[in-house]
Design a protein around this motif. Structure first.
Motif, PDB file in Angstrom:
ATOM      1  N   GLN A  86       0.833  -1.206   0.000  1.00 17.12           N
ATOM      2  CA  GLN A  86       0.000   0.000   0.000  1.00 17.12           C
ATOM      3  C   GLN A  86       0.866   1.255   0.000  1.00 17.12           C
ATOM      4  O   GLN A  86       0.564   2.226  -0.710  1.00 17.12           O
ATOM      5  CB  GLN A  86      -0.926  -0.014   1.222  1.00 17.12           C
ATOM      6  CG  GLN A  86      -2.024  -1.061   1.123  1.00 17.12           C
ATOM      7  CD  GLN A  86      -2.773  -1.253   2.425  1.00 17.12           C
ATOM      8  OE1 GLN A  86      -2.294  -0.880   3.506  1.00 17.12           O
ATOM      9  NE2 GLN A  86      -3.955  -1.835   2.357  1.00 17.12           N
ATOM     10  N   CYS A  87       1.938   1.220   0.768  1.00 14.15           N
ATOM     11  CA  CYS A  87       2.873   2.354   0.782  1.00 14.15           C
ATOM     12  C   CYS A  87       3.535   2.511  -0.591  1.00 14.15           C
ATOM     13  O   CYS A  87       3.649   3.631  -1.109  1.00 14.15           O
ATOM     14  CB  CYS A  87       3.925   2.140   1.866  1.00 14.15           C
ATOM     15  SG  CYS A  87       5.094   3.514   2.024  1.00 14.15           S
ATOM     16  N   TYR A  94       1.744   6.380  -7.240  1.00 16.72           N
ATOM     17  CA  TYR A  94       0.764   7.391  -7.659  1.00 16.72           C
ATOM     18  C   TYR A  94       1.327   8.800  -7.472  1.00 16.72           C
ATOM     19  O   TYR A  94       1.123   9.685  -8.299  1.00 16.72           O
ATOM     20  CB  TYR A  94      -0.532   7.254  -6.869  1.00 16.72           C
ATOM     21  CG  TYR A  94      -1.518   6.278  -7.469  1.00 16.72           C
ATOM     22  CD1 TYR A  94      -2.080   6.514  -8.730  1.00 16.72           C
ATOM     23  CD2 TYR A  94      -1.910   5.148  -6.773  1.00 16.72           C
ATOM     24  CE1 TYR A  94      -2.992   5.626  -9.277  1.00 16.72           C
ATOM     25  CE2 TYR A  94      -2.832   4.251  -7.322  1.00 16.72           C
ATOM     26  CZ  TYR A  94      -3.358   4.495  -8.576  1.00 16.72           C
ATOM     27  OH  TYR A  94      -4.270   3.626  -9.122  1.00 16.72           O
ATOM     28  N   SER A  95       2.052   9.003  -6.378  1.00 21.95           N
ATOM     29  CA  SER A  95       2.611  10.324  -6.095  1.00 21.95           C
ATOM     30  C   SER A  95       3.598  10.760  -7.180  1.00 21.95           C
ATOM     31  O   SER A  95       3.605  11.923  -7.602  1.00 21.95           O
ATOM     32  CB  SER A  95       3.300  10.313  -4.730  1.00 21.95           C
ATOM     33  OG  SER A  95       3.892  11.562  -4.450  1.00 21.95           O
ATOM     34  N   GLN A 145      -0.228   9.962 -12.572  1.00 18.70           N
ATOM     35  CA  GLN A 145       0.066  10.733 -11.365  1.00 18.70           C
ATOM     36  C   GLN A 145      -1.239  11.202 -10.716  1.00 18.70           C
ATOM     37  O   GLN A 145      -2.122  11.738 -11.383  1.00 18.70           O
ATOM     38  CB  GLN A 145       0.951  11.933 -11.706  1.00 18.70           C
ATOM     39  CG  GLN A 145       1.687  12.550 -10.516  1.00 18.70           C
ATOM     40  CD  GLN A 145       0.790  13.415  -9.637  1.00 18.70           C
ATOM     41  OE1 GLN A 145      -0.147  14.040 -10.131  1.00 18.70           O
ATOM     42  NE2 GLN A 145       1.061  13.458  -8.349  1.00 18.70           N
ATOM     43  N   SER A 146      -1.361  10.974  -9.410  1.00 19.55           N
ATOM     44  CA  SER A 146      -2.553  11.415  -8.689  1.00 19.55           C
ATOM     45  C   SER A 146      -2.217  11.552  -7.217  1.00 19.55           C
ATOM     46  O   SER A 146      -2.010  10.549  -6.515  1.00 19.55           O
ATOM     47  CB  SER A 146      -3.704  10.432  -8.867  1.00 19.55           C
ATOM     48  OG  SER A 146      -4.790  10.771  -8.011  1.00 19.55           O
ATOM     49  N   ASP A 147      -2.182  12.789  -6.732  1.00 23.10           N
ATOM     50  CA  ASP A 147      -1.909  13.017  -5.312  1.00 23.10           C
ATOM     51  C   ASP A 147      -3.049  12.477  -4.450  1.00 23.10           C
ATOM     52  O   ASP A 147      -2.816  11.984  -3.338  1.00 23.10           O
ATOM     53  CB  ASP A 147      -1.716  14.504  -5.036  1.00 23.10           C
ATOM     54  CG  ASP A 147      -0.402  15.025  -5.604  1.00 23.10           C
ATOM     55  OD1 ASP A 147       0.543  14.222  -5.740  1.00 23.10           O
ATOM     56  OD2 ASP A 147      -0.334  16.231  -5.922  1.00 23.10           O
ATOM     57  N   ILE A 148      -4.268  12.557  -4.974  1.00 19.40           N
ATOM     58  CA  ILE A 148      -5.426  12.072  -4.206  1.00 19.40           C
ATOM     59  C   ILE A 148      -5.327  10.556  -4.005  1.00 19.40           C
ATOM     60  O   ILE A 148      -5.525  10.043  -2.903  1.00 19.40           O
ATOM     61  CB  ILE A 148      -6.742  12.455  -4.906  1.00 19.40           C
ATOM     62  CG1 ILE A 148      -6.926  13.983  -4.857  1.00 19.40           C
ATOM     63  CG2 ILE A 148      -7.929  11.750  -4.259  1.00 19.40           C
ATOM     64  CD1 ILE A 148      -8.123  14.470  -5.619  1.00 19.40           C
TER      65      ILE A 148
END
Length: 594
Positions: A506-507, A513-514, A521-524
């Motif tokens: 998960q990390c 994604y970060s 790319q998706s910060d959310i």
């Protein structure tokens, strides 16, 4: 890819009743195209199509009887089937018709046929075909019983090493022929995660298949899914409804379950009298769990007066028929199924079952000792129980024993012994064992580092659903460790592990994604996955989540939330989190002094 799609469509259409697809599927099994060659399965599919009047299927059945392939050779049956198919226009049958009997027999048959009315010939053909269908049905029934019996041998380690994968293979063959016992067995494998990742939805699907055939065990299993809320909302009313269907057929486990609902007041008013009535119905069939329940009632003044002498009589009866009931009671306490989760009670019941050399109980008793649940941690006792079960061929015990040697739990680290036990378990299809061997090759533990073998073993484990292996093979692909770098494939495998709750994966997914590596790319999305990991106590994820609150990545800036996550990470020894937390605290202190 197109060929695979065609095979898949053929299978789907055959199951939906398309007779042409059923014939095609039968031919594929005969020729070993897309599947392992299996004449019995081919005959099953031909028979399904023949029942619907498909002449091609009838002709192909004739060909098998003529050659004696997968069935006893029978020229008369072959002649009847091929003649009928040829008469109705199946051209391969027309081509072979003149070759199916010796010349002398052909002449006699031809003369007889010429002298008989066409309707009589048709009646004979139909009669013969009916006999063939019945013979096929009888053979199928025998094959089905044999497959269930063989599956039970592998699942229960009766005269063979336990092998849930082999058991599943046999059960599936019988289940595809509609056998409810096999369908229930497959449901059990999915329910308890034996040889497969536990999957309550799959278990329910197979139990329902059995129930749809008016099978009492199927009815009972569906009821249990509802009573124990296994992948569905808790619904004691539905549980009672399904239990009653089974109980009406005299099924003792369902009668006992109804007694349990009345005893505990689940979905009905608590009524110890009615509970006792149902327990007695089950006990009359020597159902051990009910006999234990009645004995217990006599010791605690529930529905009957206390009478320890009578209680002992019932307990003695229960012990005579116990089999694995002690173990099942222990599992119920361990998992909190129908009773409060209580590791001490679980230990008590599982240890009783282990004394009867029930291999799963022996293994689970070893686990309780090695993790210190319900009993003080004791690696020596744990290893002793693992060894007892492992030497009897119990694969999970072999894997656990390998883990003890790998990690040096109560013994010196011994990679050679670890590998030997892991290999025994892996040969029986234990996903974790494949993963551990892959890890040993990946890290060079016990032998030189070998990325090719690491990839081979980790993939086996990952494909069997082991989250740890999915994450490790994902990391190998993502960073190109001994394999061609493929960040997208690495992300896919890490995501599979993350979806199973692996905090490390998960990390990793959050960071991917970060950075937009291996995925968009998706910060959310990054914050979503980092939070899942952080809430499980993963220090790096806690730090990354704290940083997201500081830098407004995927969440609104929140210094208090950031400091809280940095504090949790720092308490686990994350140095960067400690430094950042101190810096924030100093900044806050300076602001308050100004």
């Amino acid at each position: 890819m197109a060929a695979a799609r065609e095979v898949a469509l053929t299978v789907v259409n055959a199951h939906l009743g398309d007779t042409a697809a059923q014939v095609t599927l039968g031919k594929m099994y005969v020729q070993g195209q897309g599947f392992d060659q299996d004449y019995k399965v081919a005959m099953d599919w031909y028979n399904k199509a023949a029942e619907s009047g498909n002449m091609a299927a009838i002709g192909e059945i004739g060909f098998l009887y003529y050659s004696g392939t997968g069935v006893p050779q029978d020229y008369e049956r072959a002649r009847v089937c091929i003649s009928l198919a040829a008469e109705r226009g199946y051209w391969p049958a027309q081509l072979r018709l003149g070759k199916i009997t010796p010349l002398s027999t052909t002449t006699t048959t031809t003369n007889q046929a010429a002298s008989e009315p066409r309707s009589t010939q048709g009646d004979k053909a139909v009669s013969a075909l009916s006999e063939i269908r019945q013979a096929i049905a009888n053979a199928s029934l025998e094959d089905t019983d044999a497959d269930v019996a063989q599956g039970d041998k592998y699942a229960r380690a009766q005269g063979v090493d336990r092998d849930y994968k082999a058991a599943m293979g046999h059960y599936l063959k019988a289940a595809e022929r509609g056998d409810p016992t096999a369908q229930n067995r497959i449901g059990d494998l999915y329910r308890f995660g034996n040889g497969v990742t536990d999957d309550f939805s799959a278990a329910m699907m197979w139990y329902r298949k059995a129930a749809e055939q008016d099978d009492p065990a199927g009815y009972h299993h569906v009821g249990q899914i509802y009573e124990y809320a296994l992948g569905v909302p808790l619904d004691n009313d539905l549980a009672m409804e399904w239990y009653q269907k089974a109980a009406e057929k005299g099924y003792a486990p369902a009668q006992n379950s109804i007694g349990g609902l009345y005893y505990l007041g689940r979905g009905v008013e608590e009524d110890c009298g009615k509970a006792m009535e149902w327990f007695l119905k089950a006990a009359e069939q020597d159902y051990a769990e009910a006999e234990f329940g009645i004995g217990l009632a006599y010791t605690i003044n529930q529905g009957v007066p206390v009478d320890n002498e009578i209680a002992m009589e019932w307990f003695s009866k229960g012990m005579e028929h116990a089999n694995d009931v002690l173990y099942r009671i222990g599992l119920m306490y361990y998992k909190g199924l129908g009773v409060p989760c209580d590791f001490s009670e679980a230990f008590k019941w599982i240890s009783k079952a282990a004394q009867y050399e029930l291999l799963p109980a022996m293994t689970d008793l070893g686990l309780l000792y090695t993790v210190g649940r319900g009993i003080d941690l004791d690696y020596d006792q744990g290893r002793a129980w693992f060894l007892k079960a492992a030497t009897k061929g119990h694969a999970p015990a072999q894997c656990e024993l390998g883990f003890m040697y790998h990690e040096g739990l109560g013994v010196p680290v011994d990679y050679q012994s670890a590998y030997e036990w892991f290999l025994k378990a892996a040969e029986q299809g234990v996903a974790a064992a494949h993963g551990y061997i892959g890890n040993m090759y990946h890290r060079g533990r016990g032998f030189p580092q070998d990325y090719a073998k690491a990839e081979e073993w980790l993939l086996k484990s990952a494909e069997l659903g082991r989250a740890y292996a999915q994450r490790e093979i994902g990391v190998m692909y993502f960073y190109g460790e001994g394999v061609p770098q493929n960040q997208a494939l690495g992300f896919e495998w890490c995501l599979k592990a993350a979806e199973q709750g692996d905090d490390e994966a998960q990390c990793d997914v959050g960071n991917m994604y970060s950075l937009g590596q291996g995925t968009y790319q998706s910060d959310i999305k990054a914050v979503e996955w980092l939070r899942k990991s952080a809430e499980q106590g993963h220090a790096k994820a806690q730090y990354e989540l704290g940083d997201a609150y500081i830098s407004r990545k995927g969440v609104a800036r929140d210094i208090d939330a950031a400091m809280d996550w940095f504090r949790q990470a720092a308490e686990q020894g994350h140095e960067q989190a400690r430094v950042t937390l101190e810096s924030l605290q100093n900044s806050e202190r300076q602001r308050s002094e100004e």
